[in-house]
Structures are given as C-alpha cells and as structure tokens.
Design an enzyme around this catalytic site. Structure first.
Site, PDB file in Angstrom:
ATOM      1  N   ASN A 118      63.842  19.168  59.398  1.00  0.00           N
ATOM      2  CA  ASN A 118      64.889  18.463  60.160  1.00  0.00           C
ATOM      3  C   ASN A 118      64.192  18.365  61.762  1.00  0.00           C
ATOM      4  O   ASN A 118      64.121  19.305  62.331  1.00  0.00           O
ATOM      5  CB  ASN A 118      66.222  19.006  60.428  1.00  0.00           C
ATOM      6  N   ARG A 123      65.219  17.891  64.895  1.00  0.00           N
ATOM      7  CA  ARG A 123      66.431  17.785  65.760  1.00  0.00           C
ATOM      8  C   ARG A 123      66.881  19.145  65.916  1.00  0.00           C
ATOM      9  O   ARG A 123      66.454  20.060  65.308  1.00  0.00           O
ATOM     10  CB  ARG A 123      67.383  16.790  65.629  1.00  0.00           C
TER      11      ARG A 123
END
Length: 677
Positions: free
Chosen positions: A297, A299
């Site tokens: 991911n 982020r």
C-alpha cells in the site's frame, strides 16, 4: 520535486484523517488547507483548517475524486503541497503525476512506485525478482480460460481469484472445485471491468488458515530504508479490517525479524520513498509459519496510530520531512524503538444486528471513557455533527495502549463498553465482544475468527436484554428532564439538591414512553419511585441523591433491590443513555417518540409500504404503478455509504403508489413504494 518546501499543505481528503494530518502540520508551523463537498460544509475538518475550498457536490466522484477540482483548490489557496490521506486519490498515480506537473509537492511515494505497486501482477513479479517470498500463483498476460484452468489445476484447489488492478476485496472469489471455476472467473472479470476498468485477473493458492501481518516501511530521497515493526490486522469482515494491533502477537523474535527484512527488501526493490505498508499472509495451517507477499500500500494506512504508539514516532511528521528532502528521522534500524502494545478498533456507524446496515443521523453524544494517556480517539465528527450517506461509515478509531497486550486489550474493551454514543448506532458493543473471544485474548486467532464466531457474536448482541435497573434509570431520567424543564418554564432556576423534593413541583406521577412502552414513574414515598407498566410494577428505585451535570444529564445515586448503584444518564433528542457499573452502556428510545406506522400483511388487499432502511440516494426505481410483482422482486435500488441496497417486495401484488423517483435523496423511514396484494 526535489527539495520542495511544505509551507501550506492541502489535504485532499476529509474527516478523521484530514484532522489527524492538520494536528501535525500545525505543530510544525505549516498552514492547513481543507477541501470539502457540499455534504461537508459544516464538517470538523473544514472548521479546523486555516483555509477551506469547496470542490463540488456531495457525491465523491464529483468532489473528493475530482482531480481537476482539487488542483484548482490548491491553486486558489496558494498551497505548495498536497497530502492525499488514505482512500479516495491516495494511491492514484494520475493524481500524483498531476500534482508534480502543477509543481505541488505530493506527500507520498514517487509516481513510478505507485504505478508498479498498483498492479498486483507486476508487484508480485517485482517482489519475486527481489527475493521477497510470494504466494504460489499465476499472474501472466495469457488470460484465456484454457490457461487459467490449467494454472488453477497446477496450483491446486482451493484457489483465490483476484482482479489484477483490484483493491478492498472487490472481485475476489475463493474457488474450491474446478467445476465452479468458470462462473467465478466470469464474475471476477465483470467486477474488475466495471470497478477498475481492467478485466484481467490473477490466481493465488488460497490459504484457508492464515493471519494478515503488515509491516510499516519508510524510505527517503537519500536511499535510506527502515521498517517500524509490524501490525496484525487479521480481524476482518468482508476483507475490511476491524481491529489492528502492534506488535503482532505470537510471532517470536526470529519470525518478526524475517518480516522486517522482507519488507525492507521490498521497499528497496522499488526504490521506495515516504510511508508505505508491505502486507503479508502468514500461513498458520497445520502448524506452519510460512509467510508470503500480498501487496504494498503506497500511502499512510488507517491503522498507522498503533505503530505511532509503540514507536513514539509521528508518522505524518516523517512523511512531511521526507517530502521536504530531509533524511529519515531515524536511519538505523536498531535504533527504532518498540515499546508496549497498542490495539485499534474501527468504529462504524452501523447496526451489526441488522446485517451491519450503515446508519446516518445527528450525533448527539460521542464520548469514550479512559485516560487520554492510554486511550486515543481519532475521529472526524464532533457532538452535534451529522453522519451522512455519501461516504464510508467509519466515524472513529479508538486506540488503547499498555505495557502489555492484556493491558491494552482491557483498556480498549472498557472504552468501547463505556462508550456514550447517541443519535446513531455503532459497532462498539460488537467489537468489544470480539476482544473477549478466547482466540483473540490468547493471540492465536486468524482471519477466520469472525466467520467462525459471527452467529454467536450477533446472537449475544441481539439477545442481550437491557437490565431492569437500566430501564428504571431511563424512565427516571425522563421524569427528571421533564421536571427540569418544568422548573425553567415556571422560573425555578435552582439546581437539584442532594435530596430533591419533587412534590414541590406538583408532579408526583409522570407518564413517559420508553422503547415504545408507556410507563408511569410515580413517587410512592419520599425519594422512592415505582415504575409501572399498566398495573404491573416493573421496579422501584430509592433515589439517594441527584446531581445535574449538564443539559438533560444527571449523576444518580440509587438503590435497586437493596443494591446501591451509581448511574450516569443523559437524554439527547429522543434517546436516553444509561451508563453504570451494572453493565455496559444502554440506550433507550424515550419521549418524544412518534408511533410507528403499522404495516399490515394480510390477505385482505391492504397495502404494504416499502420504506428506506436508512437515508440514501435513490439510484433506480425498477417498477411503475400498475406493475405486477412477485415476492422478493427488487423494487428500488438505494445507495448509501458506498454500498448498494436492493429493496424487495415483501409479497406478490400490484404496485399501487410510487413515493420516490430516481435521483432523490431520501430520509430514514420514508415510504418508497406501496404494493397491494
């Protein structure tokens, strides 16, 4: 972007994460810019920002997902940097590229890293090339049924089908038998095409008994890469995390080190910068302890607070410093601390007892008990705010810490059990029960914990009766509220004394409605009150003292059946909350209360109205007046909180009335369609 500054930061997000980023930015002397849709014009993140810019209508596609509108907001506000938060555009490479083109410092990884990790197939290949363990599977370009069938047989059933560009569990199917593979492939491709614009799928060996372990990584522009330990996110419902904790329980130092090394290797393989999370599947079937790369991911994660709590580091500050071109605050892996334990619960506006139906309404009360040094609440709402129907129903994250896992778990359980929430239903009670499950307490649970225990959890939640004492408290509270209002109307402003003489106010009997029942609260002798339903006495209360501690809020010292109790009660709107040591907080519906419209389903030709189960947007009306319908025919499609709801006919009949139309925003309980037998 080089060493671009971060002086005025626009957060391209809303709610809890926007407020969270603002806190750190403000501490660092950075000005904050909020963006908002029409649904959020009075939201907390808007009022807390230095600047706020409207970006469009309520629908996310027209506002928070509108790249052009956000770039215009950045220009209008003079922002020099953009933080995407999580969700919405946070992993959208087109958005990151557009920010760079507009000379905005994107607080996240390079565009190339987002693109590489955005494709599950490409990510798997890249990780495999870098020596990161990858789960057995197929991610090739040949997408013919023949090739996929052959690969599935080679992998061995059960297999997991995933959209190549997917996320959030959409389009994922578990196939246990070759005979079911064709239909599952068709379904997965359909979802992938409509949701992600790419019908390609990949196959993975399905690990039936597994844990979800992820590692927080960070990289800077100077080639430094570290991890900040791991989190366990195995408690999930429909692939959505509910409880996260750090560090992961029951790993051991050796396995923990292997996770960390693999995650850093993954970060180096893509020359990663800023915050990211490498997710792994840990196979725990038959005593195994093998782990495999799942995805990266690109982020900040929803669950980042538990990492902050065990490391003492502010991850948003790390992000901002890296974006400015600085080195990581700590570059030596051995110097990154890991102290104590932290557990986070995601609190949703939903009703577990009603199939986890999302809720909407005005939040009249929103408080969680606990020492702020050990119980942290990150939320996008305040008391008096409204929870709408356009966005994710998560309303808060409650994070508890302790020197041990048991201590953190106890604090979180107490915070959820003692939560004071009025105006909306939440999953607080449901999550607190998960925290008491034997597997979870022992730290030996896996991703199947909810599936195995759901019936028990929902049954205990649904059948948990409100204790008689709490009902008495609710009835007495309603009487006290009425008497307080009576005093104000008649010019009496004195607060309740420790031994209130209610007879002074000429109200020895008070008729109130509690949970749909009419009951009478009657003072039978000094400071003794009976609560009656008809001729039956439900119970008696001896009131030793009563202290008003706020508007329609009381602290009561009472005796019920000879047992001395402390009650904290509050009425907000049509709800009464009762909080005590007797049991977890209970919520009752009290006055004012409208009689529910009774629906009849008889063979006498009467009409049945299908009502909105929650506020939402009417996406489609599937029938017209005069249409013949069968039982369970879909009449209306309602969209609320990113979920679609198909409302069906309760019986066969004729459509007599339409009370709504496509595009209308409806309130809870509104009649939509009437069907006559």
């Amino acid at each position: 972007m080089g060493n671009a500054g971060v002086e005025r930061l626009l957060v391209a997000n809303r709610g809890e994460i926007a407020r969270r980023i603002f806190r750190t930015a403000r501490r660092l002397g950075i000005e904050c810019v909020a963006v908002y849709s029409d649904a959020d014009d009075r939201a907390a993140h808007v009022s807390e920002a230095d600047y706020a810019v409207r970006i469009g209508p309520a629908r996310a596609l027209d506002s928070y997902l509108n790249i052009d509108a956000i770039l215009k907001a950045a220009k209008a506000s003079g922002a020099d940097a953009v933080h995407p938060g999580y969700g919405f555009l946070s992993e959208n490479s087109s958005f990151a590229r557009a920010c760079a083109t507009s000379k905005l410092n994107f607080i996240g990884p390079p565009v190339e890293a987002i693109e590489k990790m955005g494709s599950k197939a490409a990510a798997r290949q890249l990780m495999s090339d870098g020596g990161v363990p990858v789960i057995p599977g197929y991610h090739g370009e040949d997408q013919t049924d023949e090739r996929l069938f052959a690969e599935a047989k080679s992998i061995g059933f059960p297999v997991l089908i995933k959209p190549v560009m997917g996320g959030g569990g959409k389009g994922m199917y578990i196939v246990y038998d070759e005979n079911d593979l064709g239909e599952a492939l068709k379904a997965s491709r359909g979802v992938a095409s409509s949701a992600f614009g790419d019908s390609r799928v990949l196959l993975e060996k399905y690990i039936a008994q597994s844990r979800h372990v992820e590692v927080q990584i960070f990289g800077d522009k100077h080639g430094n890469h570290v991890h900040l330990w791991e989190r366990d996110c195995s408690v999930q419902r429909r692939h959505q995390k509910i409880i996260e904790e750090a560090p992961a329980p029951d790993l051991g130092d050796s396995l923990r080190s292997k996770f960390g090394r693999a995650a850093v290797a993954a970060a180096k393989q893509v020359k990663y910068e800023n915050a990211g999370t490498v997710e792994f599947i840990l196979d725990v079937s038959d005593g195994k302890r093998d782990f495999y790369f799942l995805e990266m991911n690109t982020r900040l994660q929803v669950e980042h607070p538990v990492t902050e709590e065990i490391t003492g580091q502010d991850l948003v500050e790390w992000q901002l410093r890296v974006a400015r071109g600085e080195r990581l605050p700590i570059t030596e892996q051995s110097q990154i601390p890991c102290r104590g334990h932290a557990i986070e619960a995601r609190i949703y506006a939903e009703s577990p007892e009603e199939g986890f139906l999302p809720q909407a309404g005005t939040v009249n009360r929103f408080r969680f008990p606990g020492d702020p040094a050990h119980v942290r609440v990150d939320s996008g709402i305040r008391e008096g705010d409204s929870v709408g129907v356009f966005y994710d129903p998560m309303v808060a994250k409650v994070i508890a810490t302790g020197d041990s896992r048991a201590e953190a778990m106890t604090r979180l359980r107490n915070a959820l059990r003692g939560s004071q929430v009025l105006g909306i239903k939440t999953n607080c009670s449901f999550v607190s029960k998960i925290l008491s499950e034997d597997e979870f307490v022992a730290g030996t649970h896996d991703t199947s914990i909810l599936e195995k225990n759901m019936e028990k959890l929902l049954k205990s939640s649904d059948q948990e009766s409100k204790p008689p004492g709490a009902l008495l408290a609710a009835a007495l509270t309603r009487r006290l509220v009425l008497l307080e209002h009576y005093k104000q109307i008649n010019g009496h402003n004195a607060a309740f004394k420790s031994n209130p003489g209610f007879a002074l106010f000429d109200a020895p009997r008070t008729l109130v409605r509690i949970d749909g029942k009419e009951v009478v609260v009657e003072e039978t002798s000094e400071q003794v009150f009976d609560v009656r339903e008809g001729d039956d006495v439900i119970g008696s209360v001896v009131l030793h003292s009563c202290r008003s501690v706020g508007s329609d809020e009381f602290e009561l010292d009472v005796s019920v059946k000879g047992v001395r109790l402390k009650w904290h009660t509050v009425q907000a709107g049509s709800e009464i909350g009762v909080y005590s040591f007797e049991k977890a907080g209970q919520v009752f519906t009290g006055d004012p209360e409208e009689e529910e419209e009774q629906e009849h389903d008889h063979e006498d030709g009467t009409e049945s109205s299908i009502k909105a189960p929650l506020p939402g947007l009417i996406k489609a009306v599937m029938v017209q007046v005069g249409d013949l319908v069968q039982k369970d025919d879909v009449l209306v499609n309602l969209e609320a909180m990113k979920m679609a709801h198909s409302l069906k006919s309760p019986h066969a009949g004729v459509v007599k009335h339409l009370h709504t139309a496509e595009g209308e925003i409806v309130t809870f309980g509104k009649a939509l369609v009437s069907v006559q037998k």
